[in-house]
Design a protein around this motif. Structure first.
Motif, PDB file in Angstrom:
ATOM      1  N   ALA A 221     -65.246  67.310-100.025  1.00 41.58           N
ATOM      2  CA  ALA A 221     -65.125  67.121-101.471  1.00 41.58           C
ATOM      3  C   ALA A 221     -63.948  66.233-101.851  1.00 41.58           C
ATOM      4  O   ALA A 221     -63.806  65.863-103.020  1.00 41.58           O
ATOM      5  N   ARG A 222     -63.117  65.862-100.884  1.00 47.03           N
ATOM      6  CA  ARG A 222     -61.945  65.051-101.207  1.00 47.03           C
ATOM      7  C   ARG A 222     -62.285  63.583-101.429  1.00 47.03           C
ATOM      8  O   ARG A 222     -61.463  62.824-101.938  1.00 47.03           O
ATOM      9  N   HIS A 252     -75.089  76.709-108.098  1.00 52.99           N
ATOM     10  CA  HIS A 252     -74.506  75.459-108.576  1.00 52.99           C
ATOM     11  C   HIS A 252     -75.397  74.283-108.202  1.00 52.99           C
ATOM     12  O   HIS A 252     -76.085  74.310-107.183  1.00 52.99           O
ATOM     13  N   THR A 253     -75.341  73.235-109.010  1.00 55.41           N
ATOM     14  CA  THR A 253     -75.889  71.962-108.575  1.00 55.41           C
ATOM     15  C   THR A 253     -74.897  71.339-107.587  1.00 55.41           C
ATOM     16  O   THR A 253     -73.722  71.718-107.558  1.00 55.41           O
ATOM     17  N   PRO A 254     -75.347  70.392-106.759  1.00 60.04           N
ATOM     18  CA  PRO A 254     -74.393  69.718-105.875  1.00 60.04           C
ATOM     19  C   PRO A 254     -73.215  69.100-106.624  1.00 60.04           C
ATOM     20  O   PRO A 254     -72.069  69.191-106.188  1.00 60.04           O
ATOM     21  N   THR A 255     -73.497  68.500-107.792  1.00 58.67           N
ATOM     22  CA  THR A 255     -72.415  67.905-108.581  1.00 58.67           C
ATOM     23  C   THR A 255     -71.449  68.975-109.088  1.00 58.67           C
ATOM     24  O   THR A 255     -70.226  68.791-109.059  1.00 58.67           O
ATOM     25  N   GLY A 256     -71.993  70.095-109.526  1.00 60.02           N
ATOM     26  CA  GLY A 256     -71.140  71.191-109.985  1.00 60.02           C
ATOM     27  C   GLY A 256     -70.294  71.762-108.865  1.00 60.02           C
ATOM     28  O   GLY A 256     -69.131  72.126-109.071  1.00 60.02           O
ATOM     29  N   TYR A 257     -70.881  71.841-107.665  1.00 55.72           N
ATOM     30  CA  TYR A 257     -70.123  72.321-106.510  1.00 55.72           C
ATOM     31  C   TYR A 257     -68.959  71.390-106.199  1.00 55.72           C
ATOM     32  O   TYR A 257     -67.839  71.849-105.938  1.00 55.72           O
ATOM     33  N   ARG A 262     -63.207  70.329-105.987  1.00 55.18           N
ATOM     34  CA  ARG A 262     -62.094  69.422-106.264  1.00 55.18           C
ATOM     35  C   ARG A 262     -61.015  70.104-107.089  1.00 55.18           C
ATOM     36  O   ARG A 262     -59.842  69.754-106.991  1.00 55.18           O
ATOM     37  N   ARG A 263     -61.405  71.073-107.899  1.00 58.44           N
ATOM     38  CA  ARG A 263     -60.391  71.853-108.629  1.00 58.44           C
ATOM     39  C   ARG A 263     -59.746  72.903-107.739  1.00 58.44           C
ATOM     40  O   ARG A 263     -58.570  73.229-107.892  1.00 58.44           O
ATOM     41  N   MET A 277     -67.019  80.116-102.154  1.00 58.61           N
ATOM     42  CA  MET A 277     -66.493  79.274-103.221  1.00 58.61           C
ATOM     43  C   MET A 277     -65.744  80.119-104.221  1.00 58.61           C
ATOM     44  O   MET A 277     -66.192  81.209-104.595  1.00 58.61           O
ATOM     45  N   PRO A 278     -64.583  79.659-104.674  1.00 58.13           N
ATOM     46  CA  PRO A 278     -63.831  80.423-105.677  1.00 58.13           C
ATOM     47  C   PRO A 278     -64.595  80.514-106.990  1.00 58.13           C
ATOM     48  O   PRO A 278     -65.370  79.615-107.337  1.00 58.13           O
ATOM     49  N   ILE A 279     -64.393  81.599-107.698  1.00 53.99           N
ATOM     50  CA  ILE A 279     -65.009  81.807-109.002  1.00 53.99           C
ATOM     51  C   ILE A 279     -63.936  81.688-110.058  1.00 53.99           C
ATOM     52  O   ILE A 279     -62.869  82.297-109.954  1.00 53.99           O
ATOM     53  N   GLU A 280     -64.213  80.893-111.077  1.00 58.82           N
ATOM     54  CA  GLU A 280     -63.219  80.703-112.139  1.00 58.82           C
ATOM     55  C   GLU A 280     -63.113  81.964-112.981  1.00 58.82           C
ATOM     56  O   GLU A 280     -64.056  82.686-113.172  1.00 58.82           O
TER      57      GLU A 280
END
Length: 280
Positions: A221-222, A252-257, A262-263, A277-280
């Motif tokens: 993702a970098r 998630h969509t790939p873009t959302g992932y 990245r965050r 994956m972390p959950i906000e």
């Protein structure tokens, strides 16, 4: 949070991917775990871990002391305590069948207390682990326990599933069930029946999970990501197929992932953070 792990030696390595310790303050308290090609053993020496599935009608589970998890075919959420102290085992999808006689179908998408599988063993194991200070000593102890519980007179059908499952793992699910059956000298129906018995799902479902694992673990993702290229490399027919699978497995969509990663970047050299994956 600190991860210390290792791959056990033969013959355990036919059934186990790694034995590990987690300790310290988790980087993310809540994580979403997509379907991955593993069954699990957790021995918890700290506060409870909460497990929740997306279906709001299913109550969350408080995981204390120790539990087994069979292969999961849907995503789930884990909420860690403020500090974690846990020893775990990642079994290969068929691995639990070498250490317990509980049908794999009864463990699929379920958490089962350790004592329901290994009668009256948890208190002894946790007591001995609690006396150890070094992670390497804890890994030694759990490996010894696993060696003592390995079923020496394994069935031919488990050996068949391990052989075929290893080929699925190495090909990341790209070999058809018909080709797997032909190579093993059995029918597709027989192979499917044995996978249900020792894994809890069909070989086709295991192939889907391996294929998805290759996709998600290969994405960095970098930098920029060419999803079409990644989809084909992972064995998907096209990007639309990969995107649907991604949505089904992660929510998630790939873009959302990518935006999420990245965050909240994955930790380097921290294997458990590669899929969850972390959950906000």
């Amino acid at each position: 949070m600190r991860y210390v792990g290792r791959v056990p030696g033969p013959p355990l390595d036919r059934f186990i991917d790694d034995i590990y310790c987690l300790s310290g303050v988790p980087r993310y308290r809540r994580v979403l775990v997509p379907p991955m090609p593993s069954a699990h053993l957790f021995i918890n020496l700290g506060d409870p871990v909460q497990l929740t599935v997306p279906d709001l009608a299913v109550p969350s589970a408080s995981l204390v002391d120790g539990w087994f998890m069979g292969l999961w075919t849907e995503r789930f959420l884990l909420a860690y305590p403020a500090r974690v102290r846990m020893v775990g085992v990642h079994f290969k999808p068929w691995g639990l069948s070498a250490f317990t006689d509980i049908p794999a179908l009864e463990l699929r998408n379920r958490c089962v207390p350790v004592d329901a599988v290994w009668q009256r063993a948890l208190e002894r194991i946790r007591g001995r682990l609690g006396e150890l200070g070094a992670a390497v000593d804890a890994l030694d102890l759990v490996e010894q326990e696993l060696r003592s519980r390995l079923v020496e007179s394994r069935s031919d059908t488990l050996d068949l599933v391990a052989q075929v499952g290893t080929r699925l793992a190495r090909s990341y699910g790209s070999v058809s069930v018909a080709a797997l059956g032909d190579a093993a000298g059995v029918s597709g129906n027989h192979l499917t029946a044995q996978f249900k018995s020792h894994v809890g799902v069909t070989p086709k479902r295991v192939a889907r999970i391996y294929r998805f694992a290759r996709l998600i673990l290969s994405v960095d993702a970098r930098g920029p990501v060419d999803w079409t290229e990644f989809a084909h490399a992972a064995g998907y027919f096209d990007q639309a197929h990969a995107s649907k699978e991604f949505k089904d497995f992660t929510g998630h969509t790939p873009t959302g992932y990518l935006a999420l990663r990245r965050r909240f970047p994955a930790e380097d050299r921290f294997p458990p953070d590669a899929g969850p994956m972390p959950i906000e």
